[in-house]
Design a protein around this motif. Structure first.
Motif, PDB file in Angstrom:
ATOM      1  N   THR A   1     -26.899 -31.100  -3.120  1.00 24.08           N
ATOM      2  CA  THR A   1     -27.584 -30.843  -4.382  1.00 24.08           C
ATOM      3  C   THR A   1     -27.532 -29.370  -4.757  1.00 24.08           C
ATOM      4  OG1 THR A   1     -29.734 -30.530  -3.287  1.00 24.08           O
ATOM      5  CG2 THR A   1     -29.193 -32.759  -4.044  1.00 24.08           C
ATOM      6  N   ALA A   2     -27.660 -29.111  -6.051  1.00 22.28           N
ATOM      7  CA  ALA A   2     -27.836 -27.755  -6.593  1.00 22.28           C
ATOM      8  C   ALA A   2     -28.981 -27.837  -7.583  1.00 22.28           C
ATOM      9  CB  ALA A   2     -26.565 -27.264  -7.271  1.00 22.28           C
ATOM     10  N   ALA A   3     -29.955 -26.938  -7.467  1.00 25.63           N
ATOM     11  CA  ALA A   3     -31.169 -27.037  -8.271  1.00 25.63           C
ATOM     12  C   ALA A   3     -31.609 -25.666  -8.775  1.00 25.63           C
ATOM     13  CB  ALA A   3     -32.297 -27.685  -7.465  1.00 25.63           C
ATOM     14  N   THR A   4     -32.228 -25.655  -9.949  1.00 29.02           N
ATOM     15  CA  THR A   4     -32.684 -24.405 -10.568  1.00 29.02           C
ATOM     16  C   THR A   4     -34.066 -23.985 -10.128  1.00 29.02           C
ATOM     17  OG1 THR A   4     -33.678 -25.570 -12.453  1.00 29.02           O
ATOM     18  CG2 THR A   4     -31.360 -24.936 -12.647  1.00 29.02           C
ATOM     19  N   GLY A   5     -34.904 -24.930  -9.680  1.00 27.44           N
ATOM     20  CA  GLY A   5     -36.311 -24.630  -9.560  1.00 27.44           C
ATOM     21  C   GLY A   5     -36.914 -24.581 -10.958  1.00 27.44           C
ATOM     22  N   CYS A   6     -38.203 -24.383 -11.050  1.00 27.69           N
ATOM     23  CA  CYS A   6     -38.886 -24.412 -12.343  1.00 27.69           C
ATOM     24  C   CYS A   6     -38.500 -23.194 -13.187  1.00 27.69           C
ATOM     25  CB  CYS A   6     -40.397 -24.447 -12.139  1.00 27.69           C
ATOM     26  SG  CYS A   6     -41.314 -24.876 -13.640  1.00 27.69           S
ATOM     27  N   ARG A   7     -38.026 -23.443 -14.403  1.00 31.54           N
ATOM     28  CA  ARG A   7     -37.574 -22.389 -15.317  1.00 31.54           C
ATOM     29  C   ARG A   7     -38.162 -22.608 -16.708  1.00 31.54           C
ATOM     30  NH1 ARG A   7     -32.777 -19.787 -13.456  1.00 31.54           N
ATOM     31  NH2 ARG A   7     -32.526 -20.324 -11.268  1.00 31.54           N
ATOM     32  N   PRO A   8     -38.244 -21.535 -17.510  1.00 28.48           N
ATOM     33  CA  PRO A   8     -38.515 -21.743 -18.939  1.00 28.48           C
ATOM     34  C   PRO A   8     -37.407 -22.607 -19.532  1.00 28.48           C
ATOM     35  CG  PRO A   8     -38.742 -19.426 -18.344  1.00 28.48           C
ATOM     36  CD  PRO A   8     -38.130 -20.111 -17.156  1.00 28.48           C
ATOM     37  N   LEU A   9     -37.766 -23.512 -20.435  1.00 28.86           N
ATOM     38  CA  LEU A   9     -36.782 -24.462 -20.962  1.00 28.86           C
ATOM     39  C   LEU A   9     -35.717 -23.773 -21.806  1.00 28.86           C
ATOM     40  CD1 LEU A   9     -36.020 -27.430 -21.075  1.00 28.86           C
ATOM     41  CD2 LEU A   9     -37.467 -27.667 -23.103  1.00 28.86           C
ATOM     42  N   GLY A  10     -36.091 -22.760 -22.574  1.00 29.54           N
ATOM     43  CA  GLY A  10     -35.126 -22.101 -23.458  1.00 29.54           C
ATOM     44  C   GLY A  10     -34.535 -23.096 -24.430  1.00 29.54           C
ATOM     45  N   ALA A  11     -33.221 -23.051 -24.609  1.00 35.29           N
ATOM     46  CA  ALA A  11     -32.539 -23.992 -25.492  1.00 35.29           C
ATOM     47  C   ALA A  11     -32.268 -25.324 -24.804  1.00 35.29           C
ATOM     48  CB  ALA A  11     -31.220 -23.385 -25.985  1.00 35.29           C
ATOM     49  N   GLY A  12     -32.675 -25.470 -23.542  1.00 34.88           N
ATOM     50  CA  GLY A  12     -32.500 -26.724 -22.830  1.00 34.88           C
ATOM     51  C   GLY A  12     -31.162 -26.813 -22.117  1.00 34.88           C
ATOM     52  N   TYR A  13     -30.998 -27.884 -21.364  1.00 33.01           N
ATOM     53  CA  TYR A  13     -29.776 -28.100 -20.585  1.00 33.01           C
ATOM     54  C   TYR A  13     -28.824 -29.020 -21.343  1.00 33.01           C
ATOM     55  CZ  TYR A  13     -26.648 -30.032 -17.052  1.00 33.01           C
ATOM     56  OH  TYR A  13     -25.539 -30.438 -16.360  1.00 33.01           O
ATOM     57  N   ARG A  14     -27.569 -28.599 -21.424  1.00 33.77           N
ATOM     58  CA  ARG A  14     -26.532 -29.421 -22.029  1.00 33.77           C
ATOM     59  C   ARG A  14     -25.483 -29.746 -20.969  1.00 33.77           C
ATOM     60  NH1 ARG A  14     -25.308 -26.656 -27.965  1.00 33.77           N
ATOM     61  NH2 ARG A  14     -27.439 -26.867 -28.793  1.00 33.77           N
ATOM     62  N   PRO A  15     -25.373 -31.014 -20.588  1.00 34.01           N
ATOM     63  CA  PRO A  15     -24.380 -31.376 -19.571  1.00 34.01           C
ATOM     64  C   PRO A  15     -22.968 -31.054 -20.045  1.00 34.01           C
ATOM     65  CG  PRO A  15     -25.941 -33.169 -19.963  1.00 34.01           C
ATOM     66  CD  PRO A  15     -26.153 -32.167 -21.046  1.00 34.01           C
ATOM     67  N   PRO A  16     -22.043 -30.821 -19.115  1.00 39.05           N
ATOM     68  CA  PRO A  16     -20.654 -30.579 -19.511  1.00 39.05           C
ATOM     69  C   PRO A  16     -20.092 -31.782 -20.263  1.00 39.05           C
ATOM     70  CG  PRO A  16     -21.000 -30.068 -17.188  1.00 39.05           C
ATOM     71  CD  PRO A  16     -22.234 -30.745 -17.662  1.00 39.05           C
ATOM     72  N   ALA A  17     -19.161 -31.525 -21.148  1.00 41.10           N
ATOM     73  CA  ALA A  17     -18.533 -32.600 -21.911  1.00 41.10           C
ATOM     74  C   ALA A  17     -17.931 -33.626 -20.963  1.00 41.10           C
ATOM     75  CB  ALA A  17     -17.458 -32.033 -22.837  1.00 41.10           C
ATOM     76  N   ALA A  18     -18.231 -34.889 -21.208  1.00 40.27           N
ATOM     77  CA  ALA A  18     -17.802 -35.957 -20.308  1.00 40.27           C
ATOM     78  C   ALA A  18     -16.567 -36.654 -20.862  1.00 40.27           C
ATOM     79  CB  ALA A  18     -18.936 -36.963 -20.122  1.00 40.27           C
ATOM     80  N   ASP A  19     -15.462 -36.566 -20.152  1.00 40.94           N
ATOM     81  CA  ASP A  19     -14.229 -37.244 -20.528  1.00 40.94           C
ATOM     82  C   ASP A  19     -13.578 -37.759 -19.258  1.00 40.94           C
ATOM     83  OD1 ASP A  19     -11.951 -38.224 -21.592  1.00 40.94           O
ATOM     84  OD2 ASP A  19     -11.087 -36.294 -22.158  1.00 40.94           O
ATOM     85  N   ALA A  20     -13.800 -39.035 -18.976  1.00 39.03           N
ATOM     86  CA  ALA A  20     -13.272 -39.627 -17.755  1.00 39.03           C
ATOM     87  C   ALA A  20     -12.632 -40.966 -18.105  1.00 39.03           C
ATOM     88  CB  ALA A  20     -14.384 -39.795 -16.725  1.00 39.03           C
ATOM     89  N   ALA A  21     -11.624 -40.930 -18.956  1.00 40.29           N
ATOM     90  CA  ALA A  21     -11.003 -42.161 -19.435  1.00 40.29           C
ATOM     91  C   ALA A  21     -10.363 -42.945 -18.302  1.00 40.29           C
ATOM     92  CB  ALA A  21      -9.960 -41.828 -20.507  1.00 40.29           C
ATOM     93  N   ALA A  22      -9.630 -42.264 -17.426  1.00 34.74           N
ATOM     94  CA  ALA A  22      -8.961 -42.965 -16.324  1.00 34.74           C
ATOM     95  C   ALA A  22      -9.972 -43.570 -15.369  1.00 34.74           C
ATOM     96  CB  ALA A  22      -8.035 -42.002 -15.588  1.00 34.74           C
ATOM     97  N   GLU A  23     -11.015 -42.820 -15.053  1.00 32.15           N
ATOM     98  CA  GLU A  23     -12.038 -43.320 -14.133  1.00 32.15           C
ATOM     99  C   GLU A  23     -12.808 -44.488 -14.766  1.00 32.15           C
ATOM    100  OE1 GLU A  23     -10.661 -39.466 -13.115  1.00 32.15           O
ATOM    101  OE2 GLU A  23     -11.614 -40.121 -14.977  1.00 32.15           O
ATOM    102  N   SER A  24     -13.102 -44.381 -16.055  1.00 30.19           N
ATOM    103  CA  SER A  24     -13.817 -45.459 -16.747  1.00 30.19           C
ATOM    104  C   SER A  24     -12.974 -46.732 -16.786  1.00 30.19           C
ATOM    105  CB  SER A  24     -14.177 -45.020 -18.171  1.00 30.19           C
ATOM    106  OG  SER A  24     -15.073 -43.928 -18.148  1.00 30.19           O
ATOM    107  N   ALA A  25     -11.661 -46.590 -16.995  1.00 26.51           N
ATOM    108  CA  ALA A  25     -10.780 -47.759 -17.024  1.00 26.51           C
ATOM    109  C   ALA A  25     -10.707 -48.421 -15.648  1.00 26.51           C
ATOM    110  CB  ALA A  25      -9.389 -47.348 -17.494  1.00 26.51           C
ATOM    111  N   ALA A  26     -10.621 -47.604 -14.591  1.00 22.47           N
ATOM    112  CA  ALA A  26     -10.583 -48.161 -13.242  1.00 22.47           C
ATOM    113  C   ALA A  26     -11.908 -48.853 -12.910  1.00 22.47           C
ATOM    114  CB  ALA A  26     -10.301 -47.048 -12.230  1.00 22.47           C
ATOM    115  N   LEU A  27     -13.005 -48.277 -13.347  1.00 20.56           N
ATOM    116  CA  LEU A  27     -14.313 -48.890 -13.126  1.00 20.56           C
ATOM    117  C   LEU A  27     -14.398 -50.239 -13.838  1.00 20.56           C
ATOM    118  CD1 LEU A  27     -17.289 -48.727 -12.137  1.00 20.56           C
ATOM    119  CD2 LEU A  27     -17.806 -47.558 -14.292  1.00 20.56           C
ATOM    120  N   ALA A  28     -13.942 -50.279 -15.070  1.00 12.60           N
ATOM    121  CA  ALA A  28     -14.009 -51.523 -15.839  1.00 12.60           C
ATOM    122  C   ALA A  28     -13.221 -52.634 -15.158  1.00 12.60           C
ATOM    123  CB  ALA A  28     -13.489 -51.287 -17.254  1.00 12.60           C
TER     124      ALA A  28
END
Length: 282
Positions: free
Chosen positions: A169-196
């Motif tokens: 795990t990697a964790a921030t601990g308690c922080r001011p929210l600021g503009a909030g957390y935005r996850p990295p852009a998710a593009d996993a077409a090959a993995e999604s196709a294999a999962l399906a």
């Protein structure tokens, strides 16, 4: 010489009164100048000095550090096991100070391993992490614990996550929210196709498919597609994945094998949870 009547202060001479008013004016001037100087130094510090404590670094600044740490961990796993990115956990009920609420972000990777020697796996991961992280493995409550510092007050940990599993795990601990957390852009077409294709063997996905990513230290991204399906309780999981590399884990309730992508499946009640992952290369 006139006598001073007891109980009364002697009258001030005109020159003494002028001196007193002159001193008061200088005190006012000095106070105003100091206030202006202090405000100017504060303005400069806010805009130019880097934050020096965790409570000053908001989540929108710390989030990308966590994302990069997950990428580093993915690369450090190498052939030590079969990894899968976990959904992020964002807790908004913590307190930065008694008067200020904040948020705590944690991201993780689960790793299926052959056998139960979690300490050896954690040591391999620690040895492959950046030297500046000062990673090491110790013992806590009788179990191995990896600890490292990813910078910007982001803590990295690794521990056994149950039989045949390691959790990083990697964790921030308690922080001011600021503009909030935005996850990295998710593009996993090959993995999604294999999962399906796998989930279709059991009648298709029974809920939404999650796509998770993290930036790799050498470029590119680690990608995981996660979903679940209904499966008979007495059916082994391995045949649904077809031919491929020799599995690291192969039982009625769990299946994991390396590859490009790697697959990890686990039975949970009447459903099977499947993760298809392309990790970072070291």
């Amino acid at each position: 010489m006139s006598a001073v009547q007891p109980g009364y202060a002697p009258p001030s001479r005109p020159d003494q009164q002028a001196t007193g008013r002159h001193r008061q004016r200088w005190l006012v001037v000095v106070t105003v100048v100091w206030a202006v100087l202090l405000a100017g130094l504060t303005w400069w510090s806010v805009r130019h000095d880097p934050p020096t404590v965790k409570e000053q670094r908001s989540l929108d600044r710390a989030g990308p550090v966590v994302d990069r740490a997950i990428g580093e961990l993915s690369a450090a796993i190498g052939a030590a096991g079969v990894p899968a990115l976990l959904p992020d956990r964002l807790a908004r009920d913590c307190r930065v100070t008694p008067l200020e609420r904040g948020a705590d972000l944690e991201r993780g990777i689960e790793v299926a391993i052959a056998g139960d020697d979690a300490r050896a796996v954690l040591r391999q991961v620690a040895d492959r992490l950046p030297a500046r992280w000062r990673a090491g493995v110790s013992t806590y409550d009788g179990e191995p614990l990896l600890r490292a510092d990813a910078g910007d007050f982001v803590a990295v940990e690794g521990r056994p996550g149950g039989p045949g599993r390691v959790l990083l795990t990697a964790a921030t601990g308690c922080r001011p929210l600021g503009a909030g957390y935005r996850p990295p852009a998710a593009d996993a077409a090959a993995e999604s196709a294999a999962l399906a294709r796998v989930l279709d063997r059991w009648g298709g996905a029974t809920g939404a498919v999650q796509v998770l990513t993290a930036p790799c230290p050498g470029g590119g991204t680690a990608r995981t597609a996660r979903g679940e399906a209904a499966a008979p309780a007495d059916e082994r999981l391995g045949p649904a994945f077809g031919a491929g590399a020799a599995p690291v884990v192969d039982s009625v309730d769990r299946y994991a094998r390396e590859g490009d992508p790697a697959v990890l499946a686990e039975r949970a009640g009447e459903r099977v949870r499947v993760a298809v992952t392309t990790g970072c290369r070291s």
